[in-house]
Design an enzyme around this catalytic site. Structure first.
Site, PDB file in Angstrom:
ATOM      1  N   GLY A 148       0.809  -1.226   0.000  1.00 18.67           N
ATOM      2  CA  GLY A 148       0.000   0.000   0.000  1.00 18.67           C
ATOM      3  C   GLY A 148       0.837   1.269   0.000  1.00 18.67           C
ATOM      4  O   GLY A 148       1.979   1.282   0.444  1.00 18.67           O
TER       5      GLY A 148
ATOM      6  N   ARG B   7      -2.097   8.159   3.996  1.00 13.12           N
ATOM      7  CA  ARG B   7      -2.352   8.953   5.208  1.00 13.12           C
ATOM      8  C   ARG B   7      -1.072   9.265   5.990  1.00 13.12           C
ATOM      9  O   ARG B   7      -1.084  10.078   6.908  1.00 13.12           O
ATOM     10  CB  ARG B   7      -3.359   8.205   6.103  1.00 13.12           C
ATOM     11  CG  ARG B   7      -4.765   8.184   5.543  1.00 13.12           C
ATOM     12  CD  ARG B   7      -5.647   7.124   6.183  1.00 13.12           C
ATOM     13  NE  ARG B   7      -5.392   5.780   5.642  1.00 13.12           N
ATOM     14  CZ  ARG B   7      -6.016   4.673   6.048  1.00 13.12           C
ATOM     15  NH1 ARG B   7      -6.912   4.749   7.015  1.00 13.12           N
ATOM     16  NH2 ARG B   7      -5.726   3.499   5.515  1.00 13.12           N
TER      17      ARG B   7
HETATM   18  C1  UD1 Z   1      -7.701  -2.623   6.739  1.00 11.32           C
HETATM   19  C2  UD1 Z   1      -9.012  -3.416   6.723  1.00 11.32           C
HETATM   20  C3  UD1 Z   1      -9.863  -3.011   7.926  1.00 11.32           C
HETATM   21  C4  UD1 Z   1      -9.095  -3.237   9.201  1.00 11.32           C
HETATM   22  C5  UD1 Z   1      -7.757  -2.505   9.166  1.00 11.32           C
HETATM   23  C6  UD1 Z   1      -6.894  -2.912  10.361  1.00 11.32           C
HETATM   24  C7  UD1 Z   1      -9.500  -3.794   4.360  1.00 11.32           C
HETATM   25  C8  UD1 Z   1     -10.382  -3.430   3.218  1.00 11.32           C
HETATM   26  N1  UD1 Z   1      -9.733  -3.150   5.496  1.00 11.32           N
HETATM   27  O1  UD1 Z   1      -8.012  -1.257   6.583  1.00 11.32           O
HETATM   28  O2  UD1 Z   1     -11.064  -3.793   7.938  1.00 11.32           O
HETATM   29  O3  UD1 Z   1      -9.871  -2.813  10.309  1.00 11.32           O
HETATM   30  O4  UD1 Z   1      -7.017  -2.842   7.978  1.00 11.32           O
HETATM   31  O5  UD1 Z   1      -5.748  -2.137  10.465  1.00 11.32           O
HETATM   32  O6  UD1 Z   1      -8.654  -4.654   4.237  1.00 11.32           O
HETATM   33  N2  UD1 Z   1      -2.085  -3.057   1.086  1.00 11.32           N
HETATM   34  C9  UD1 Z   1      -1.564  -3.681  -0.035  1.00 11.32           C
HETATM   35  N3  UD1 Z   1      -2.075  -3.407  -1.254  1.00 11.32           N
HETATM   36  C10 UD1 Z   1      -3.122  -2.559  -1.432  1.00 11.32           C
HETATM   37  C11 UD1 Z   1      -3.674  -1.930  -0.289  1.00 11.32           C
HETATM   38  C12 UD1 Z   1      -3.130  -2.201   0.956  1.00 11.32           C
HETATM   39  O7  UD1 Z   1      -0.609  -4.458   0.082  1.00 11.32           O
HETATM   40  O8  UD1 Z   1      -3.544  -2.372  -2.582  1.00 11.32           O
HETATM   41  C13 UD1 Z   1      -1.494  -3.326   2.403  1.00 11.32           C
HETATM   42  C14 UD1 Z   1      -0.999  -2.064   3.067  1.00 11.32           C
HETATM   43  O9  UD1 Z   1       0.384  -1.857   2.747  1.00 11.32           O
HETATM   44  C15 UD1 Z   1      -1.187  -2.353   4.548  1.00 11.32           C
HETATM   45  C16 UD1 Z   1      -2.350  -3.349   4.575  1.00 11.32           C
HETATM   46  O10 UD1 Z   1      -2.469  -3.846   3.264  1.00 11.32           O
HETATM   47  O11 UD1 Z   1      -0.058  -2.952   5.126  1.00 11.32           O
HETATM   48  C17 UD1 Z   1      -3.635  -2.703   5.011  1.00 11.32           C
HETATM   49  O12 UD1 Z   1      -3.967  -1.651   4.133  1.00 11.32           O
HETATM   50  P1  UD1 Z   1      -4.586  -0.286   4.655  1.00 11.32           P
HETATM   51  O13 UD1 Z   1      -4.799   0.583   3.471  1.00 11.32           O
HETATM   52  O14 UD1 Z   1      -3.793   0.236   5.780  1.00 11.32           O
HETATM   53  O15 UD1 Z   1      -6.009  -0.791   5.166  1.00 11.32           O
HETATM   54  P2  UD1 Z   1      -6.911  -0.102   6.280  1.00 11.32           P
HETATM   55  O16 UD1 Z   1      -7.626   1.028   5.667  1.00 11.32           O
HETATM   56  O17 UD1 Z   1      -6.087   0.158   7.464  1.00 11.32           O
HETATM   57 MG    MG Z   2      -4.060   0.134   7.844  1.00 12.88          MG
END
Ligand code: UD1
Ligand code: MG
Length: 469
Positions: A13, A17
């Site tokens: 990701g 933020r």
């Molecule tokens: C996510 C969860 C949410 C949970 C929260 C806990 C989803 C849709 N939501 O939200 O339910 O309560 O985590 O912290 O999963 N990432 C990727 N590829 C992407 C997007 C994200 O590898 O395309 C990775 C990010 O690097 C990160 C993790 O996945 O390490 C979580 O992504 P993030 O965007 O932080 O999700 P949250 O909005 O926190």
């Molecule tokens: Mg997160």
């Protein structure tokens, strides 16, 4: 653990933020990248293989974790957590018999015991998937966990997609999931980006598995701290604080005296023996080791140091990549640079800098010195203001000072130069030639005394003035 499990860590990701150019998972907490914390939990829970999904700044993330036996998968572009898992499919379906743990890379407080407990519950319940949850007083932006009347998980709904009633739910999704691969594969391709962010949500897998008639369970951790997902620099600082407190609490439980836990920072790979004393504002970093009975601080920073039993590092010292043996005393205000070695009971006093220097047993450099590329014998005394001129603008040269030698105050030792055992060097000397053992060396202008000079001068001036009148 009942059987081997594998892991996929989501670390692709952008971390929008964070408002930072650096990849989110490379931001540091307690001296190591956030991803390192997650990785250590995964590895100490015995997960194998560990696949890491990288995307944003993939090269930098891969470089930071090269040689760690990880499988890297690239997600380009990043279309959500569900998409990240789809991209990793090839890596985990190769081991379809191994239960799959999916871990968000931004949850650095996760403990290996929690992963183990989650896996155990999952395996013994026979569910298709099991998720980790926690109750929060302020569930904020986390995904809400919706349960069936029988306690099974019905769905996870993201805060921004939730109804008002759903937003009231205090049980949240931590971002750690267990799946049975053969049951996951058929539904993984069915994810659709039909939500507020237009992303593929991993969390939608719960509903898809339920629709197939599969069971999804939840394990609730009692520790809200573990759930902290780091999405901003404020949350990173909070996670760092919690990690620091946890680390210091573990040390105190093992017999280390920590006078002020709130201002003491001890890195993950630091070891401290029982009965060592860490005074306020002490930072121990890298692979530093502090032995029993040693005392460090206040206001000291030690990186990759070994501190012997009963040694003291006093106020305001900076020490790096060196050894301080038992009973030695360092500081206050000392600077020890890499590859130095202070032997037992030696003393390095205030405003003394050592670089690649060995100070022998019981030797002393108590005040205001620079000692670089020097080997100083046991019980030698280095007077205040002694400087080794180890650099001529071109090359670095060594200085040898024999055991028991006495170097007076304000001596300049122009290297390469050797002072023999038990030799004396007079204060204020500039030493350019070797001094044999037992000799006295003086390298300074001879003092001249003119008795009555001041009175003579006054008389001469008086005469001059009278002549002008
Ligand atoms: C996510 C969860 C949410 C949970 C929260 C806990 C989803 C849709 N939501 O939200 O339910 O309560 O985590 O912290 O999963 N990432 C990727 N590829 C992407 C997007 C994200 O590898 O395309 C990775 C990010 O690097 C990160 C993790 O996945 O390490 C979580 O992504 P993030 O965007 O932080 O999700 P949250 O909005 O926190
Ligand atoms: Mg997160």
């Amino acid at each position: 653990m009942a059987r081997t499990a594998q892991a996929v860590i989501l670390a692709a990701g952008r971390g929008t933020r964070m408002k930072s150019a650096r990849a989110k998972v490379l931001h540091q907490a307690l001296g190591v990248p956030m991803l390192e914390h997650v990785l250590r939990s995964a590895q100490s829970a015995g997960l194998d293989p560990v696949t890491v999904v990288v995307g944003h700044q993939a090269d930098a993330v891969q470089a930071a974790f090269a040689g760690r036996g990880l499988v890297f998968v690239r997600q380009e572009p990043q279309r959500g957590t569900g998409h990240a898992l789809q991209v990793a499919r090839e890596a985990f379906e190769a081991q379809a018999d191994r239960t799959l743990l999916v871990i968000n890379g931004d949850v650095p407080l996760l403990r290996p015991q929690t992963l183990e407990a989650l896996l155990e519950t999952h395996v013994s319940s026979g569910a298709a998937a099991t998720i980790l949850t926690v109750d929060l007083d302020d569930p904020g932006a986390y995904g809400r966990v919706l349960r069936e009347p029988d306690g099974q998980v019905r769905a996870i709904v993201e805060a921004r997609d939730a109804s008002e009633a759903e937003r009231q739910v205090r049980e949240i999704n931590v971002g750690i999931y267990v799946f049975e691969v053969p049951l996951l594969l058929p539904v993984l391709a069915d994810l659709r980006p039909q939500n507020a962010q237009g992303e593929f949500y991993l969390t939608d897998l719960v509903g898809l598995l339920r629709a197939q008639g599969h069971t999804v369970r939840a394990v609730k951790t009692p520790d809200p701290m573990e759930a902290l997902g780091v999405n901003s620099l404020g949350e990173l600082a909070e996670a760092s604080r919690l990690l620091r407190e946890r680390r210091v609490a573990d040390l105190m439980a093992a017999g280390v005296v920590v006078e002020d836990p709130a201002t003491t920072h001890v890195g993950l790979d630091v070891t401290v023996e029982a009965d060592a004393v860490l005074r306020p504002f002490t930072l121990l970093e890298g692979r530093t080791h502090v032995s029993a009975g040693a005392m460090v601080g206040p206001f000291a920073r030690l990186t990759d140091m070994r501190i012997g039993a009963g040694a003291q590092v006093l106020d305001h010292c900076l020490l790096r990549e060196s050894v301080v043996e038992a009973g030695a005393v360092i500081g206050p205000f000392a600077h020890i640079r890499p590859e130095s070695h202070v032997a037992a009971r030696a003393k390095v006093g205030n405003f003394v800098e050592l670089k690649k220097t060995r100070l022998g047993e019981g030797a002393k450099a108590p005040h205001l010195s620079y000692l670089g590329d020097a080997t100083i014998g046991a019980a030698a005394n280095i007077g205040a203001g002694t400087i080794t001129c180890n650099y001529d603008g071109h090359t670095k040269s060594p200085t040898q000072i024999g055991a028991g030698a006495f170097v007076g105050s304000d001596v300049t030792l122009v290297a390469p130069v050797t002072i023999g055992e038990g030799a004396y060097v007079g204060a204020g000397s500039v030493i350019t030639d070797d001094v044999p053992a037992g000799a006295l060396a003086l390298g300074r202008g001879r003092q001249v005394v003119k008795p009555g000079w001041a009175e003579e001068r006054a008389r001469a001036r008086e005469k001059e003035r009278a002549g002008k009148r």
